[in-house]
Motif scaffolding. Structure first.
Motif, mmCIF file in Angstrom:
data_model
loop_
_atom_site.group_PDB
_atom_site.id
_atom_site.type_symbol
_atom_site.label_atom_id
_atom_site.label_comp_id
_atom_site.label_asym_id
_atom_site.label_seq_id
_atom_site.Cartn_x
_atom_site.Cartn_y
_atom_site.Cartn_z
ATOM 1 N N PHE A 1 -10.130 0.839 -1.475
ATOM 2 C CA PHE A 1 -9.008 1.933 -1.371
ATOM 3 C C PHE A 1 -8.516 1.496 -2.746
ATOM 4 O O PHE A 1 -7.856 0.506 -2.971
ATOM 5 N N ALA B 1 -5.805 -1.325 -3.805
ATOM 6 C CA ALA B 1 -5.100 -1.527 -2.693
ATOM 7 C C ALA B 1 -6.013 -2.459 -1.661
ATOM 8 O O ALA B 1 -5.582 -3.547 -1.040
ATOM 9 N N GLU B 2 -7.283 -2.151 -1.736
ATOM 10 C CA GLU B 2 -8.178 -2.944 -0.909
ATOM 11 C C GLU B 2 -9.475 -2.874 -1.324
ATOM 12 O O GLU B 2 -10.143 -1.908 -2.135
ATOM 13 N N TYR C 1 1.065 3.664 3.526
ATOM 14 C CA TYR C 1 -0.345 3.272 3.507
ATOM 15 C C TYR C 1 -0.990 3.691 4.787
ATOM 16 O O TYR C 1 -2.179 4.099 4.530
ATOM 17 N N GLU C 2 -0.679 3.276 5.761
ATOM 18 C CA GLU C 2 -1.233 3.234 7.180
ATOM 19 C C GLU C 2 -1.748 4.872 7.140
ATOM 20 O O GLU C 2 -2.695 5.068 7.599
ATOM 21 N N VAL D 1 -10.012 7.579 5.697
ATOM 22 C CA VAL D 1 -11.175 7.226 6.472
ATOM 23 C C VAL D 1 -11.722 8.388 7.387
ATOM 24 O O VAL D 1 -12.894 8.679 7.656
ATOM 25 N N GLY E 1 0.655 -1.073 -0.013
ATOM 26 C CA GLY E 1 0.073 -0.006 -0.161
ATOM 27 C C GLY E 1 0.852 1.194 0.078
ATOM 28 O O GLY E 1 0.357 2.477 -0.128
ATOM 29 N N MET F 1 -5.332 8.837 -4.235
ATOM 30 C CA MET F 1 -5.904 7.426 -3.466
ATOM 31 C C MET F 1 -7.487 7.945 -3.450
ATOM 32 O O MET F 1 -7.769 8.975 -2.845
ATOM 33 N N THR G 1 -2.074 7.177 4.756
ATOM 34 C CA THR G 1 -3.207 7.545 3.548
ATOM 35 C C THR G 1 -4.128 6.898 3.791
ATOM 36 O O THR G 1 -5.384 7.795 3.928
ATOM 37 N N ARG G 2 -4.440 5.877 4.277
ATOM 38 C CA ARG G 2 -5.478 5.221 4.725
ATOM 39 C C ARG G 2 -6.385 5.881 5.687
ATOM 40 O O ARG G 2 -7.635 5.994 5.684
ATOM 41 N N GLU G 3 -5.649 6.000 6.842
ATOM 42 C CA GLU G 3 -6.232 6.799 8.121
ATOM 43 C C GLU G 3 -6.697 7.956 7.621
ATOM 44 O O GLU G 3 -7.929 8.717 8.092
ATOM 45 N N ARG H 1 -11.138 6.422 -1.991
ATOM 46 C CA ARG H 1 -12.044 5.713 -1.017
ATOM 47 C C ARG H 1 -13.305 5.594 -1.469
ATOM 48 O O ARG H 1 -14.073 6.743 -1.165
#
Ligand code: 1HN
Length: 345
Positions: free
Chosen positions: A322, A284-285, A218-219, A226, A131, A261, A221-223, A263
């Protein structure tokens, strides 16, 4: 005048290497972009076994870079994924070295698999995890490795076709397999990725025109996605989308390729949008489908999709998705011809 008379005139032009514009003008400058590339989906379930098979054929060192190129079916033999973008899937097995070199094309990595790969870029090393988005600037030394016990796999994105147009693609090998390391791991992220900046000096340009944050984990970016999604209704065309930015000037993270990215929550779908830039999407997911022009593809994690320019595109998410994108948009913007249309909601 009859066509024969005209043709007779054209025939007399050709020895002088001249040709009449009026015969080709409408094709040369059509009313709408006509991409030659086609939408295409590469399933990771197909790619992975073949990639691992290549791992038994030759080492990363022998290959220099062990990569299966994602070649658009409209461009056989041309090593391109869209008209302007190159994409490939690279494998590094435990203990292998992809030796240090540098080249005029810029590269990006989007990590698909593995937690213990590393790359060194311009004197700093970073671990590469699934990610993560990682930048290799034009003419920066870079070498890769794998300190884990499983395969490390990523998507490479390069601007090779763009530089090819300018006949400016070239490279240089390093004298050593690995470049020297000048800074501790995490230095760039600490100095530039925390809403802080060095108070002095020219370190902001340690990666030239690229963001000095050369690994966007990634951690984080994802956070960010969200959390951002909690405070807004998703945009009808873009859902929740954040672009990777260069903290020095707020622009895109790289000078020739835009990255972002998206979501999308499970059960949601976006309204069609089209734009002049061509892009490559990596999952990614999440699972869902993407519609590009007349084509609809179902996707699952780690699949990669070629999205030619000016095709209506929309995404249907069956689970929380994602999606990583890179495109040539930054170049369209800089050169002043970026265009976008959104279908009414
Ligand atoms: C390259 O240097 C890498 O450094 C990956 O990992 C893909 C494709 C064409 C030319 C150079 C890498 C490449 C490449």
């Amino acid at each position: 005048m009859s066509q024969e008379v005209r043709q007779e005139f054209y025939d007399r032009l050709s020895p002088y290497s001249m040709t009449p514009l009026w015969e080709v003008l409408s094709g040369l400058v059509p009313p709408e972009p006509r991409p030659k590339a086609v939408p295409y989906l590469w399933k990771y379930a197909d790619v992975r076994p073949l990639l691992l098979e290549s791992g038994a054929l030759l080492t990363a060192e022998e290959a220099e870079r062990r990569v299966l190129v994602l070649e658009n079916p409209s461009y056989p033999g041309e090593t391109r994924t869209t008209a302007s973008l190159y994409a490939g899937i690279q494998l590094i097995l435990p203990g292998e070295v992809a030796p240090a070199h540098r080249h005029t094309p810029s590269a990006l990595r989007f990590l698909l698999e593995g937690e213990q790969g590393f790359t060194a870029v311009g004197g700093e090393r970073t671990i590469m995890r699934a990610g993560d988005f990682i930048i290799t600037p034009a003419w920066a030394w870079h070498d890769h490795g794998n300190e884990g016990d499983g395969p490390v796999v990523w998507l490479d994105g390069l601007d090779i076709p763009m530089l090819g147009f300018y006949e400016s693609v070239f490279m240089e090998g390093h004298n050593d397999q690995r470049q020297g390391i000048a800074r501790p791991e995490g230095d760039s992220l600490a100095r530039f990725g925390e809403g802080l900046m060095p108070i002095d000096g020219d370190e902001a340009h340690r990666y030239g025109q690229n963001s000095p944050i050369f690994n966007y984990p990634y951690e984080r970016t994802r956070e960010a996605l969200v959390t951002a999604a909690k405070g807004e209704d998703p945009d009808p065309h873009l859902a929740t989308t954040l672009r990777y930015s260069n903290p020095v000037d707020g622009g895109w993270a790289m000078p020739t390729m835009s990255t972002w990215m998206t979501r999308i929550k499970g059960g949601q779908e976006t309204t069609p949008i089209r734009s002049t830039d061509s892009m490559v999407m990596a999952v990614a997911e999440g699972e869902g489908s993407v519609t590009i022009g007349d084509a609809t593809f179902s996707f699952t994690p780690k699949d990669v999709v070629a999205v030619p320019g000016w095709q209506w595109r929309s995404i249907q998410a069956s689970s929380d998705c994602f999606l990583f994108f890179f495109s040539d948009r930054v170049v369209h913007e800089k050169l002043g011809f970026f265009r976008e249309e959104r279908q009414a909601v």
